[in-house]
Write an enzyme that holds these catalytic residues in place. Structure first.
Site: not given
Ligand code: ATP
Length: 354
Positions: A187, A244
């Site tokens: 990101k 995750d």
């Protein structure tokens, strides 16, 4: 003389005491059929350990793991522990940290014949497991989460060159055994320094693998791409928290979270741990899907086979996967996969297929 495998067995909480013994039984049969014997080392964490020794992650469990190369870890339901046992790291995080299990390898593969939103999905998420945005476990001492006042909470993300290099190497090496594509997920448009460093180091390692095609995605866009065209991805490398979340999404698209396998590894140890959690909503009913933990155990055997050249372990792993696939293709499946089998009936069918 029959060569013996020593494998740790930690049931954990919730559905763990149902699915972990099912996986152990299947591993036992598969290894025995290749002429090997298994010494299971049962160990406690979580509720069972709180009840027996007053600690969720007892030192005797950790020191027993010191002597083992591989073990199966069931899920933990740390949010459900009594408050005094909820203050530190979760049992899984303690084990990952103590043994530097830095690589979490999470495949999302649709089994033939199993209803799936993305039936063509066949990707592997390579998740960095030792630092990143998971602030509860990314410090040598203490936690990266803190509250200067009761109404302000802060979390520190940690990305290092060393940890990123080793996870990028795992991803590119894996891609070389598959379709030779790596997607770096970050990101860096917002978290420019932290996930920007992650992206840059992955790019650098990628230069050593000219045969591998590299693409990049922002994590939010990646979530959308997984839904729309998840089957186009091969190996996805990312930091801890992003990995995750994306791996649960990918697993569900490929069939069910309960079917998603995963291993955590260091340079020399490997831990089988399914991607799902303790699922307290269905615990104790014998309806949990054991495919995730069975697949994780097969991955664990494969990982040791690759490290040590122990061919029997690879044979057992392949037989386990084939037996699970043939059981599912006969329509024998647990409720989350639209089937009617109980956990034990499914395990019985896999044993019969072996
Ligand atoms: P964690 O944060 O520990 O991974 P979680 O909050 O993501 O846990 P899970 O315990 O994985 O949550 O459960 C999410 C949902 O998936 C629940 O509805 C649960 O019943 C279901 N689920 C998880 N594992 C299985 C399984 N093996 N078989 C069937 N359903 C499952």
């Amino acid at each position: 003389m029959t060569q013996r495998c020593r494998i740790g067995l930690i049931n954990g909480d919730g559905i763990g005491p149902e699915v972990v013994p099912a996986a152990a039984r299947i591993v036992d049969v598969a290894l025995t059929r290749t002429g090997r014997s298994v010494e299971w080392i049962p160990l406690d964490i979580g509720r069972a350990a709180i009840e027996s020794v007053g600690e969720a992650i007892p030192e005797q469990t950790l020191s027993a793991l010191d002597d083992l190369d591989m073990w199966i870890l069931g899920p933990h339901d740390s949010a459900g522990y009594p408050p005094e046992h909820r203050t530190g790291l979760t049992p899984g995080a303690v084990i990952r940290k103590r043994f530097d299990l830095y690589a979490n390898i999470r495949p999302a593969v649709a089994y033939p014949g199993v209803p799936a939103l993305s039936p063509q999905m066949d990707l592997i998420i390579v998740r960095e497991n030792s630092e990143g945005l998971y602030a509860d476990r990314n410090m040598a001492r203490g936690t990266g989460e803190f509250m200067p006042t009761p109404d302000v909470a802060l979390a520190v993300g940690v990305i290092t060159r060393a940890a990123t290099e080793r996870i990028a190497l795992s991803a590119f090496e894996l891609a070389m055994t598959r379709r030779r594509q790596v997607t770096i997920v970050h990101k860096a448009n917002v978290l420019m320094m932290t996930t920007g460093l992650f992206r840059d180091v992955c790019r650098e390692i990628g230069q050593r693998y000219p045969q591998v095609q590299i693409t990049e995605q922002h994590v939010d866009a990646m979530a959308a791409h997984l839904v729309r065209r998840g089957h186009e991805f091969d190996v996805v490398v990312t930091e801890n928290l992003f990995g995750d979340i994306l791996s649960d999404l990918a697993a569900e698209l490929a069939g069910s979270l309960g079917s998603a396998a995963s291993v955590n590894s260091s340079a020399d140890k490997v831990m089988a741990q399914a991607a799902h959690g303790a699922a307290p909503d269905i615990a104790g009913q014998n309806i949990a899907n054991p495919v995730g933990i069975i697949g994780s155990a097969a991955m664990m055997l494969d990982w040791r086979a690759n490290r040590t050249g122990d061919h029997d372990l690879a044979v057992a792993a392949t037989r386990i996967r084939d037996a699970v696939g043939s059981t599912l293709s006969k329509g024998i499946a647990t409720r989350d996969l639209d089937g009617q089998a109980t956990t034990t009936e499914f395990a019985d069918a896999v044993v019969a297929a072996l």
